[in-house]
Design a protein around this motif. Structure first.
Motif, mmCIF file in Angstrom:
data_model
loop_
_atom_site.group_PDB
_atom_site.id
_atom_site.type_symbol
_atom_site.label_atom_id
_atom_site.label_comp_id
_atom_site.label_asym_id
_atom_site.label_seq_id
_atom_site.Cartn_x
_atom_site.Cartn_y
_atom_site.Cartn_z
ATOM 1 N N UNK A 11 -3.753 -3.566 -4.892
ATOM 2 C CA UNK A 11 -3.505 -4.991 -4.629
ATOM 3 C C UNK A 11 -4.656 -5.703 -3.927
ATOM 4 N N UNK A 12 -5.648 -4.976 -3.458
ATOM 5 C CA UNK A 12 -6.713 -5.607 -2.676
ATOM 6 C C UNK A 12 -7.609 -6.502 -3.542
ATOM 7 N N UNK A 13 -8.291 -7.428 -2.892
ATOM 8 C CA UNK A 13 -9.287 -8.272 -3.530
ATOM 9 C C UNK A 13 -10.646 -7.601 -3.370
ATOM 10 N N UNK A 14 -11.359 -7.418 -4.467
ATOM 11 C CA UNK A 14 -12.628 -6.688 -4.398
ATOM 12 C C UNK A 14 -13.845 -7.596 -4.242
ATOM 13 N N UNK A 102 -8.749 2.415 1.069
ATOM 14 C CA UNK A 102 -8.127 1.991 -0.186
ATOM 15 C C UNK A 102 -6.942 2.862 -0.579
ATOM 16 N N UNK A 103 -6.905 4.123 -0.128
ATOM 17 C CA UNK A 103 -5.815 5.011 -0.526
ATOM 18 C C UNK A 103 -4.606 4.928 0.398
ATOM 19 N N UNK A 104 -4.643 4.042 1.383
ATOM 20 C CA UNK A 104 -3.479 3.849 2.255
ATOM 21 C C UNK A 104 -2.346 3.205 1.467
ATOM 22 N N UNK A 105 -1.115 3.536 1.812
ATOM 23 C CA UNK A 105 0.033 2.944 1.123
ATOM 24 C C UNK A 105 0.270 1.526 1.636
ATOM 25 N N UNK A 117 -1.497 -7.326 14.949
ATOM 26 C CA UNK A 117 -1.353 -8.785 14.871
ATOM 27 C C UNK A 117 -2.498 -9.431 14.096
ATOM 28 N N UNK A 118 -2.786 -8.877 12.905
ATOM 29 C CA UNK A 118 -3.817 -9.452 12.035
ATOM 30 C C UNK A 118 -3.183 -9.813 10.696
ATOM 31 N N UNK A 119 -3.824 -10.750 9.987
ATOM 32 C CA UNK A 119 -3.279 -11.234 8.721
ATOM 33 C C UNK A 119 -3.970 -10.629 7.504
ATOM 34 N N UNK A 120 -5.096 -9.953 7.755
ATOM 35 C CA UNK A 120 -5.795 -9.297 6.648
ATOM 36 C C UNK A 120 -6.602 -8.126 7.198
ATOM 37 N N UNK A 121 -6.944 -7.203 6.299
ATOM 38 C CA UNK A 121 -7.674 -6.004 6.683
ATOM 39 C C UNK A 121 -8.840 -5.769 5.735
ATOM 40 N N UNK A 122 -10.063 -5.643 6.244
ATOM 41 C CA UNK A 122 -11.155 -5.199 5.382
ATOM 42 C C UNK A 122 -10.869 -3.767 4.920
ATOM 43 N N UNK A 123 -11.139 -3.505 3.656
ATOM 44 C CA UNK A 123 -10.926 -2.165 3.102
ATOM 45 C C UNK A 123 -12.287 -1.475 3.047
ATOM 46 N N UNK A 124 -12.393 -0.312 3.682
ATOM 47 C CA UNK A 124 -13.683 0.367 3.791
ATOM 48 C C UNK A 124 -13.578 1.806 3.307
ATOM 49 N N UNK A 125 -14.755 2.404 3.027
ATOM 50 C CA UNK A 125 -14.781 3.833 2.699
ATOM 51 C C UNK A 125 -14.984 4.630 3.974
ATOM 52 N N UNK A 126 -15.195 5.928 3.835
ATOM 53 C CA UNK A 126 -15.325 6.787 5.017
ATOM 54 C C UNK A 126 -16.529 6.413 5.880
ATOM 55 N N UNK A 127 -17.516 5.763 5.275
ATOM 56 C CA UNK A 127 -18.691 5.351 6.027
ATOM 57 C C UNK A 127 -18.580 3.969 6.621
ATOM 58 N N UNK A 129 -18.185 1.227 4.915
ATOM 59 C CA UNK A 129 -18.757 0.226 4.010
ATOM 60 C C UNK A 129 -17.642 -0.557 3.322
ATOM 61 N N UNK A 130 -17.795 -1.861 3.249
ATOM 62 C CA UNK A 130 -16.770 -2.751 2.696
ATOM 63 C C UNK A 130 -16.544 -2.507 1.207
ATOM 64 N N UNK A 131 -15.286 -2.355 0.816
ATOM 65 C CA UNK A 131 -14.914 -2.181 -0.582
ATOM 66 C C UNK A 131 -13.972 -3.270 -1.078
ATOM 67 N N UNK A 132 -13.392 -4.013 -0.154
ATOM 68 C CA UNK A 132 -12.457 -5.066 -0.544
ATOM 69 C C UNK A 132 -11.768 -5.611 0.690
ATOM 70 N N UNK A 133 -10.761 -6.431 0.477
ATOM 71 C CA UNK A 133 -9.975 -6.962 1.586
ATOM 72 C C UNK A 133 -8.533 -7.100 1.113
ATOM 73 N N UNK A 134 -7.595 -6.842 2.004
ATOM 74 C CA UNK A 134 -6.180 -6.954 1.659
ATOM 75 C C UNK A 134 -5.500 -7.862 2.675
ATOM 76 N N UNK A 135 -4.691 -8.786 2.180
ATOM 77 C CA UNK A 135 -4.014 -9.758 3.034
ATOM 78 C C UNK A 135 -2.506 -9.558 2.964
#
Length: 214
Positions: A11-14, A102-105, A117-127, A129-135
């Protein structure tokens, strides 16, 4: 038991609007306005997330623009007043950023948003590094699954597995995400399990269980 565990990757935005730590205040505001977003990750190097700037971080400048704070309030709101006097992303951002993989449920993402208490989360890899964002809005996309899709998933992942012998006597109806299970099954002890598992299928709004035993 079910296979319908959707993840953040689904569901994330890439394509993500970002800024660097050197970005100026007006540059950040302009980026938010141009792309109609309410927050931007701050990245450096090869895309590592070092913070997040939201509209709330920027509004401190407006709040304190004509409001002269007393010593006690300044001490109580040191972080806020510091941001009000800042002009670059490195001083405006909230750091470290609250991120997720990204593999979180989807329930894990929703829980983290609520806890922090946040409205969105940057999606990152193990390092980092930004891979997307989920709101929050992205997490709700799962409830757009069609009724037919939900019915098929429940029959495949719940009914067929729990009731392999009597599955043909079970009816699965879904209307606007609300599931109704009806019919007779051989093992009445599994009826509560079926209801519970149907609830776990992503996109289900509610479950009415009218199954009966022999």
């Amino acid at each position: 038991m079910t296979n319908s565990q959707y993840t953040v990757a689904d569901v994330m935005t890439t394509t993500v609007v970002t800024v660097t730590p050197d970005a100026g205040f007006k540059e950040i505001v302009a980026a938010m306005e141009r792309w109609k977003v309410t927050a931007v990750p701050v990245i450096e190097g090869e895309g590592k997330v070092v913070g997040v700037i939201s509209q709330a971080d920027l509004l401190f400048k407006e709040e304190f623009h004509q409001h002269r704070t007393g010593m006690i309030e300044q001490m109580r709101r040191l972080s806020d007043t510091a941001k009000a006097g800042s002009t670059h992303a490195r001083d405006l951002m909230t750091s470290p950023a609250v991120t997720i993989h990204a593999d979180a449920t989807l329930p894990q993402a929703a829980r983290l948003m609520a806890e922090r208490s946040v409205k969105r989360l940057p999606v990152v890899n193990d390092g980092g590094v930004l891979k997307g964002i989920v709101s929050r809005a992205d997490l709700l996309k799962i409830f757009l699954r069609s009724d037919d899709d939900l019915a098929s998933a429940i029959r495949r992942e719940v009914v067929d597995r729990l009731f392999p012998v009597s599955r043909h006597g079970v009816r699965v109806d879904v209307e606007s995400g609300v599931v109704t299970l009806s019919g007779a099954v051989r093992d009445a002890g599994l009826i509560p399990v079926a209801e519970r598992l149907a609830h776990t299928v992503e996109g289900v709004v509610a479950v009415n269980c009218a199954l009966t035993g022999p």
